[in-house]
Design a protein around this motif. Structure first.
Motif, PDB file in Angstrom:
ATOM      1  N   UNK A 163      39.450 -51.397   3.634  1.00 20.73           N
ATOM      2  CA  UNK A 163      40.844 -51.813   3.533  1.00 20.73           C
ATOM      3  C   UNK A 163      41.699 -51.109   4.586  1.00 20.73           C
ATOM      4  N   UNK A 164      42.715 -51.805   5.057  1.00 22.48           N
ATOM      5  CA  UNK A 164      43.683 -51.216   5.985  1.00 22.48           C
ATOM      6  C   UNK A 164      44.667 -50.309   5.263  1.00 22.48           C
ATOM      7  N   UNK A 165      44.642 -50.346   3.927  1.00 20.60           N
ATOM      8  CA  UNK A 165      45.613 -49.595   3.138  1.00 20.60           C
ATOM      9  C   UNK A 165      46.836 -50.426   2.791  1.00 20.60           C
ATOM     10  N   UNK A 166      46.928 -51.638   3.372  1.00 20.21           N
ATOM     11  CA  UNK A 166      48.030 -52.563   3.082  1.00 20.21           C
ATOM     12  C   UNK A 166      47.400 -53.871   2.586  1.00 20.21           C
ATOM     13  N   UNK A 167      47.404 -54.130   1.276  1.00 19.41           N
ATOM     14  CA  UNK A 167      46.735 -55.333   0.747  1.00 19.41           C
ATOM     15  C   UNK A 167      47.179 -56.629   1.399  1.00 19.41           C
ATOM     16  N   UNK A 168      48.453 -56.765   1.724  1.00 13.52           N
ATOM     17  CA  UNK A 168      48.931 -58.001   2.346  1.00 13.52           C
ATOM     18  C   UNK A 168      48.372 -58.155   3.761  1.00 13.52           C
ATOM     19  N   UNK A 169      48.104 -57.048   4.454  1.00 12.07           N
ATOM     20  CA  UNK A 169      47.477 -57.109   5.773  1.00 12.07           C
ATOM     21  C   UNK A 169      46.002 -57.445   5.638  1.00 12.07           C
ATOM     22  N   UNK A 170      45.337 -56.880   4.634  1.00  9.35           N
ATOM     23  CA  UNK A 170      43.926 -57.204   4.392  1.00  9.35           C
ATOM     24  C   UNK A 170      43.744 -58.703   4.199  1.00  9.35           C
ATOM     25  N   UNK A 171      44.630 -59.300   3.410  1.00 10.81           N
ATOM     26  CA  UNK A 171      44.540 -60.737   3.157  1.00 10.81           C
ATOM     27  C   UNK A 171      44.728 -61.527   4.446  1.00 10.81           C
ATOM     28  N   UNK A 172      45.668 -61.110   5.252  1.00  7.14           N
ATOM     29  CA  UNK A 172      45.945 -61.798   6.515  1.00  7.14           C
ATOM     30  C   UNK A 172      44.762 -61.698   7.471  1.00  7.14           C
ATOM     31  N   UNK A 173      44.053 -60.565   7.429  1.00  6.06           N
ATOM     32  CA  UNK A 173      42.913 -60.339   8.329  1.00  6.06           C
ATOM     33  C   UNK A 173      41.640 -61.026   7.865  1.00  6.06           C
ATOM     34  N   UNK A 174      41.673 -61.603   6.654  1.00  6.80           N
ATOM     35  CA  UNK A 174      40.460 -62.241   6.147  1.00  6.80           C
ATOM     36  C   UNK A 174      39.693 -61.331   5.231  1.00  6.80           C
ATOM     37  N   UNK A 175      40.404 -60.530   4.426  1.00  2.00           N
ATOM     38  CA  UNK A 175      39.886 -59.668   3.352  1.00  2.00           C
ATOM     39  C   UNK A 175      39.729 -58.203   3.726  1.00  2.00           C
ATOM     40  N   UNK A 176      39.842 -57.835   4.981  1.00  6.95           N
ATOM     41  CA  UNK A 176      39.717 -56.429   5.346  1.00  6.95           C
ATOM     42  C   UNK A 176      39.226 -56.267   6.776  1.00  6.95           C
ATOM     43  N   UNK A 177      38.810 -55.045   7.097  1.00  6.79           N
ATOM     44  CA  UNK A 177      38.365 -54.719   8.456  1.00  6.79           C
ATOM     45  C   UNK A 177      36.858 -54.478   8.444  1.00  6.79           C
ATOM     46  N   UNK A 178      36.088 -55.220   9.236  1.00  2.73           N
ATOM     47  CA  UNK A 178      34.638 -54.992   9.281  1.00  2.73           C
ATOM     48  C   UNK A 178      34.317 -53.610   9.856  1.00  2.73           C
ATOM     49  N   UNK A 179      33.367 -52.942   9.238  1.00  2.00           N
ATOM     50  CA  UNK A 179      32.909 -51.644   9.745  1.00  2.00           C
ATOM     51  C   UNK A 179      32.295 -51.842  11.128  1.00  2.00           C
ATOM     52  N   UNK A 180      32.596 -50.923  12.039  1.00  3.37           N
ATOM     53  CA  UNK A 180      32.131 -51.039  13.410  1.00  3.37           C
ATOM     54  C   UNK A 180      33.160 -51.655  14.339  1.00  3.37           C
ATOM     55  N   UNK A 181      34.359 -51.947  13.798  1.00  4.56           N
ATOM     56  CA  UNK A 181      35.398 -52.619  14.579  1.00  4.56           C
ATOM     57  C   UNK A 181      36.338 -51.627  15.256  1.00  4.56           C
ATOM     58  N   UNK A 182      36.892 -52.080  16.363  1.00  2.00           N
ATOM     59  CA  UNK A 182      37.993 -51.377  17.010  1.00  2.00           C
ATOM     60  C   UNK A 182      39.254 -52.205  16.798  1.00  2.00           C
ATOM     61  N   UNK A 183      40.215 -51.634  16.108  1.00  2.08           N
ATOM     62  CA  UNK A 183      41.486 -52.302  15.835  1.00  2.08           C
ATOM     63  C   UNK A 183      42.555 -51.688  16.731  1.00  2.08           C
ATOM     64  N   UNK A 184      43.230 -52.525  17.504  1.00  2.00           N
ATOM     65  CA  UNK A 184      44.326 -52.059  18.350  1.00  2.00           C
ATOM     66  C   UNK A 184      45.645 -52.563  17.768  1.00  2.00           C
ATOM     67  N   UNK A 185      46.576 -51.655  17.573  1.00  2.00           N
ATOM     68  CA  UNK A 185      47.916 -51.990  17.106  1.00  2.00           C
ATOM     69  C   UNK A 185      48.859 -51.860  18.298  1.00  2.00           C
ATOM     70  N   UNK A 186      49.383 -52.969  18.774  1.00  2.00           N
ATOM     71  CA  UNK A 186      50.371 -52.913  19.846  1.00  2.00           C
ATOM     72  C   UNK A 186      51.701 -52.486  19.238  1.00  2.00           C
ATOM     73  N   UNK A 187      52.175 -51.313  19.636  1.00  2.00           N
ATOM     74  CA  UNK A 187      53.351 -50.730  18.999  1.00  2.00           C
ATOM     75  C   UNK A 187      54.617 -51.532  19.283  1.00  2.00           C
TER      76      UNK A 187
END
Length: 341
Positions: A25-49
């Motif tokens: 989980x990203x720690x934000x349930x509404x973001x998890x839903x938007x991402x398709x249920x969560x973040x796959x292990x082994x992923x690199x997530x970039x947040x453009x500030x």
């Protein structure tokens, strides 16, 4: 498609596709839903500030807080603020799912067109929670949780040299992450959070111009992604991309790319239809498997809302009776186009 999170061998994970993919989980349930249920292990997530970097830091804190609560291993790095300080600013866990607060009984204007929408709720309900937790931004996490979690903070004290980087700090950070991965127990998840990578603090040396700075940044991200893609680890990196002119390559170096577009200081700040929100959130890239379950649509805009206690993401619902002057200035999925009804 999904397995019960309580049956997974690693706490705080969700398995799918017959156990071939593990999500956190990203720690934000509404973001998890938007991402398709969560973040796959082994992923690199970039947040453009966003331009101020405020909301990206909050999103990062949620990601780290979720790891602490699940006793995942944590690695934190920042040149902007002390990594220790960032850890001690993590939000407090809410023990039970918060109830939606009823809005005060205020008379709503009648719809001129499509009056059937009059009785619809004004706020989007929280998504059904598959896993993950809720947090209170108004309180900091209990020290007991921090004491029960193995946390590594990058101290930025080693002096290492590499001919590949203009700024040796990138190489030092990459080496520290590599060493942490070597000692990582594959029966747990390693969450690697890097705050404001590529900010001016990383490039104070006079001989490092924007071209060299971007080369350092892209080489680091490429190497970092290669390190974690086969590991029980997730990289979560916030980047002030607005400081660089050519940032398209950053999109290709990520598995998930999230862009935060704050309203403050823009034409959207005074728009009455956006007054309840602080900005748009754009998911510019998703891993292929996440695309099957994602709630993202090219015709739907999502916005984020920051309140005293929580950060949430909602679908933007526009009134159906807008006139031409009111529509002007409201972006669609790209953030730059106009609405086309």
């Amino acid at each position: 498609m999904h397995e019960d999170p309580s049956k997974n061998s690693i706490v705080g994970t969700l398995s799918r596709f017959g156990g071939t993919e593990t999500l956190i989980s990203s720690g934000i349930p509404s973001l998890d839903e938007l991402l398709g249920d969560g973040i796959p292990v082994g992923s690199l997530v970039i947040i453009e500030e966003d331009s101020q970097g405020l909301y990206a830091r909050i999103v990062l804190k949620y990601f780290l807080a979720e790891g602490v609560v699940n006793k995942h291993r944590i690695f934190v790095a920042s040149q902007e603020i002390s990594s220790e300080k960032l850890i001690h600013q993590l939000p407090q866990l809410i023990e039970s799912k918060p109830k939606n607060v009823e809005e005060p009984n205020v008379e709503r204007p009648k719809m001129k067109i499509a009056f059937r929408y009059d009785n619809l709720p004004t706020e989007q309900k929280e998504p059904e929670q598959k896993f993950g937790h809720y947090y209170d931004l108004s309180s900091v996490m209990s020290q007991n949780y921090l004491d029960d979690c193995k946390i590594t903070t990058w101290d930025d004290t080693k002096t290492l040299k590499s001919n590949s980087f203009y700024n040796q700090k990138y190489y030092e950070l990459l080496t520290s992450i590599k060493n942490d991965l070597k000692s990582h127990n594959e029966n747990n998840i390693l969450r690697i959070g890097i705050h404001a990578l590529g900010s001016p603090v990383w490039h104070l040396l006079d001989e490092i111009n924007e071209e060299k700075a971007l080369k350092d940044l892209t080489l680091f991200l490429y190497s970092f992604r290669m390190m974690i893609q086969t590991k029980k680890a997730v990289g979560y990196v916030t980047i002030p991309a607005h400081l660089f002119e050519k940032v398209d390559r950053l999109l290709h170096l990520s598995d998930i790319y999230i862009r935060l577009q704050a309203f403050a200081g823009t034409e959207f700040a005074d728009n009455k239809y956006l007054s309840d929100f602080q900005g748009f959130i754009h998911i510019d890239k998703l891993t292929p498997k996440n695309g099957f379950n994602s709630k993202i649509s090219s015709t739907i805009e999502h916005v984020f809302k920051l309140r005293r206690k929580k950060f949430t993401i909602e679908m933007l619902h526009l009134p159906p009776d807008l006139d031409a002057t009111e529509v002007s200035g409201l972006g669609c999925a790209t953030g730059s186009s106009k609405l086309d009804f």
